[in-house]
Design an enzyme around this catalytic site. Structure first.
Site, mmCIF file in Angstrom:
data_model
loop_
_atom_site.group_PDB
_atom_site.id
_atom_site.type_symbol
_atom_site.label_atom_id
_atom_site.label_comp_id
_atom_site.label_asym_id
_atom_site.label_seq_id
_atom_site.Cartn_x
_atom_site.Cartn_y
_atom_site.Cartn_z
ATOM 1 N N HIS A 140 55.003 -14.328 16.401
ATOM 2 C CA HIS A 140 55.390 -15.623 15.824
ATOM 3 C C HIS A 140 56.346 -15.410 14.647
ATOM 4 O O HIS A 140 57.355 -16.111 14.515
ATOM 5 C CB HIS A 140 54.161 -16.357 15.278
ATOM 6 C CG HIS A 140 53.150 -16.767 16.318
ATOM 7 N ND1 HIS A 140 51.860 -16.299 16.320
ATOM 8 C CD2 HIS A 140 53.231 -17.631 17.351
ATOM 9 C CE1 HIS A 140 51.192 -16.863 17.320
ATOM 10 N NE2 HIS A 140 51.998 -17.668 17.967
ATOM 11 N N GLN A 155 60.022 -14.468 24.653
ATOM 12 C CA GLN A 155 60.152 -13.977 26.036
ATOM 13 C C GLN A 155 58.776 -13.676 26.636
ATOM 14 O O GLN A 155 58.589 -13.712 27.844
ATOM 15 C CB GLN A 155 61.030 -12.711 26.022
ATOM 16 C CG GLN A 155 61.034 -11.875 27.285
ATOM 17 C CD GLN A 155 61.781 -12.532 28.435
ATOM 18 O OE1 GLN A 155 62.622 -13.406 28.215
ATOM 19 N NE2 GLN A 155 61.477 -12.107 29.646
ATOM 20 N N GLN A 161 57.574 -20.242 30.477
ATOM 21 C CA GLN A 161 57.627 -21.384 29.554
ATOM 22 C C GLN A 161 59.072 -21.597 29.075
ATOM 23 O O GLN A 161 59.561 -22.735 29.020
ATOM 24 C CB GLN A 161 56.701 -21.128 28.361
ATOM 25 C CG GLN A 161 56.824 -22.145 27.253
ATOM 26 C CD GLN A 161 55.742 -21.980 26.202
ATOM 27 O OE1 GLN A 161 54.639 -22.455 26.374
ATOM 28 N NE2 GLN A 161 56.061 -21.295 25.121
ATOM 29 N N MET A 213 50.888 -22.512 18.210
ATOM 30 C CA MET A 213 49.520 -23.022 18.196
ATOM 31 C C MET A 213 48.706 -22.318 17.101
ATOM 32 O O MET A 213 47.477 -22.372 17.107
ATOM 33 C CB MET A 213 48.872 -22.842 19.569
ATOM 34 C CG MET A 213 49.613 -23.645 20.636
ATOM 35 S SD MET A 213 48.641 -24.012 22.093
ATOM 36 C CE MET A 213 48.313 -22.375 22.693
ATOM 37 N N PHE A 228 47.216 -19.275 14.446
ATOM 38 C CA PHE A 228 46.617 -17.939 14.494
ATOM 39 C C PHE A 228 47.760 -16.931 14.624
ATOM 40 O O PHE A 228 47.853 -16.151 15.562
ATOM 41 C CB PHE A 228 45.607 -17.799 15.632
ATOM 42 C CG PHE A 228 44.526 -16.804 15.306
ATOM 43 C CD1 PHE A 228 43.498 -17.148 14.441
ATOM 44 C CD2 PHE A 228 44.550 -15.517 15.817
ATOM 45 C CE1 PHE A 228 42.511 -16.225 14.104
ATOM 46 C CE2 PHE A 228 43.573 -14.584 15.487
ATOM 47 C CZ PHE A 228 42.556 -14.951 14.635
ATOM 48 N N LEU A 229 48.619 -16.993 13.617
ATOM 49 C CA LEU A 229 49.929 -16.338 13.695
ATOM 50 C C LEU A 229 49.846 -14.811 13.676
ATOM 51 O O LEU A 229 48.975 -14.234 13.025
ATOM 52 C CB LEU A 229 50.803 -16.822 12.540
ATOM 53 C CG LEU A 229 51.030 -18.341 12.508
ATOM 54 C CD1 LEU A 229 51.875 -18.724 11.292
ATOM 55 C CD2 LEU A 229 51.697 -18.833 13.792
ATOM 56 N N HIS A 230 50.780 -14.206 14.396
ATOM 57 C CA HIS A 230 50.889 -12.744 14.440
ATOM 58 C C HIS A 230 52.371 -12.367 14.323
ATOM 59 O O HIS A 230 53.239 -13.249 14.168
ATOM 60 C CB HIS A 230 50.269 -12.211 15.737
ATOM 61 C CG HIS A 230 50.759 -12.898 16.978
ATOM 62 N ND1 HIS A 230 52.069 -12.847 17.398
ATOM 63 C CD2 HIS A 230 50.116 -13.685 17.886
ATOM 64 C CE1 HIS A 230 52.218 -13.525 18.511
ATOM 65 N NE2 HIS A 230 51.042 -14.076 18.825
HETATM 66 P P1 AMP Z 1 51.771 -19.769 20.878
HETATM 67 O O1 AMP Z 1 51.249 -19.937 19.493
HETATM 68 O O2 AMP Z 1 50.999 -18.783 21.696
HETATM 69 O O3 AMP Z 1 52.012 -21.081 21.586
HETATM 70 O O4 AMP Z 1 53.205 -19.106 20.725
HETATM 71 C C1 AMP Z 1 54.215 -19.708 19.960
HETATM 72 C C2 AMP Z 1 55.533 -19.032 20.254
HETATM 73 O O5 AMP Z 1 55.438 -17.649 19.923
HETATM 74 C C3 AMP Z 1 55.910 -19.106 21.747
HETATM 75 O O6 AMP Z 1 57.304 -19.355 21.845
HETATM 76 C C4 AMP Z 1 55.564 -17.732 22.237
HETATM 77 O O7 AMP Z 1 56.338 -17.332 23.358
HETATM 78 C C5 AMP Z 1 55.890 -16.879 21.021
HETATM 79 N N1 AMP Z 1 55.185 -15.609 21.094
HETATM 80 C C6 AMP Z 1 53.874 -15.428 21.373
HETATM 81 N N2 AMP Z 1 53.591 -14.104 21.412
HETATM 82 C C7 AMP Z 1 54.748 -13.451 21.173
HETATM 83 C C8 AMP Z 1 55.111 -12.080 21.084
HETATM 84 N N3 AMP Z 1 54.217 -11.102 21.256
HETATM 85 N N4 AMP Z 1 56.406 -11.770 20.814
HETATM 86 C C9 AMP Z 1 57.322 -12.753 20.629
HETATM 87 N N5 AMP Z 1 57.042 -14.069 20.689
HETATM 88 C C10 AMP Z 1 55.779 -14.424 20.957
#
Ligand code: AMP
Length: 277
Positions: free
Chosen positions: A33, A144, A149, A26, A28-30
């Protein structure tokens, strides 16, 4: 790096790639991601990342409106990682007027996050079914951090005979243990200072289990004490579940997951930790 906004263009460009690793996000990458992107890069001919804040998986309009967005910054990060294609559809592209279908998962999707956020997993399963159909990736990468999810996705992919391998990657954390999350950006300084208590609570449960404790009641109490001592009293849940069914376990027998969801002001954070190797 190609940027694509329509389903038609996405299908066309994808046809030119060999094996594809897909990382849905979604935005706002960190670092969490990016860890998925790097793994996808290592294991496939091409990597496709989606940036889409999926409205149908949000229960609260405020949560959706306040979800952080930074498309240009995200594109720059993904280009630097060598991503081949970014898919950034408009909401109307994926959900045109007349859209009337939902992928509803039962059992595992109705527990914990499913109970706290009704409709959330149907929104996730619906958008991912569309992405899997449009992109036809060989592998798709998930964190994880969102353990339930991952379990829901594995369930509907198997149930619907979707031809994609679901890969679950470890949770990436900041130095103080807080799991990276796009939502962390919305924490105030005071809330951010308290937030590492989530991981601390999970670690306390893990240490107790390694020391022989098996009672859910004892582990729950210990986790809640850590949260309360840090000033985090709005605990949605802090419990021990079976990592496949997400049913709470009275006594740990095999694999178990410590799982929590906590409100810090306007932000709700989730985290989890496997308790036995
Ligand atoms: P999101 O943008 O929050 O929907 O996340 C996209 C993907 O990144 C999902 O599969 C999340 O589980 C994964 N994700 C989010 N935060 C982390 C994290 N801290 N470490 C590893 N994967 C993550």
């Amino acid at each position: 790096m190609k940027v694509c906004t329509t389903v038609q263009e996405m299908r066309k460009v994808r046809a030119a790639f060999g094996t594809v690793g897909f990382v849905p996000t979604m935005g706002f990458l960190h670092e969490g991601h990016l860890s998925l992107v790097r793994k996808a890069k290592a294991e496939n001919d091409a990597v496709i990342v989606s940036l889409f804040v999926n409205p149908i998986q949000f229960g609260s309009p405020d949560d959706l409106a306040n979800y952080p967005r930074a498309i240009e910054q995200d594109k720059a990060l993904l280009a630097r990682e060598g991503v081949d294609m970014v898919f950034i559809p408009e909401v109307s592209e994926l959900y045109p007027s007349g859209f009337a279908t939902s992928v509803e998962v039962k059992d595992v999707a109705l527990k914990m996050e499913g109970a706290s956020r009704p409709g959330h997993f149907a929104g996730v399963a619906t958008v991912l079914t569309k992405f899997f159909n449009i992109i036809a990736p060989q592998k798709a990468y998930f964190g994880q951090k969102d353990a339930q999810q991952c379990a829901v996705i594995k369930r509907f992919v198997q149930d619907l005979d979707i031809s994609v391998e679901i890969k679950t990657m470890p949770t990436w954390r900041e130095e103080d243990g807080l799991a990276y999350s796009s939502r962390n950006a919305r924490l105030t300084a005071a809330e951010r200072a308290k937030a590492p208590a989530l991981y601390k609570a999970l670690c306390v449960a893990q240490t107790l289990v390694h020391g022989g404790e098996r009672s859910r009641a004892v582990l729950e109490a210990a986790m809640k004490q850590v949260l309360l001592e840090a000033g985090l009293s709005e605990i949605d849940y802090a419990t021990i579940v079976n990592p496949e069914t997400f049913e709470p376990e009275e006594q740990i027998t095999g694999n178990a997951l410590a799982l929590l969801a906590v409100h810090l002001g306007a932000v709700r954070l989730i985290d989890n930790l496997p308790l036995l190797p």
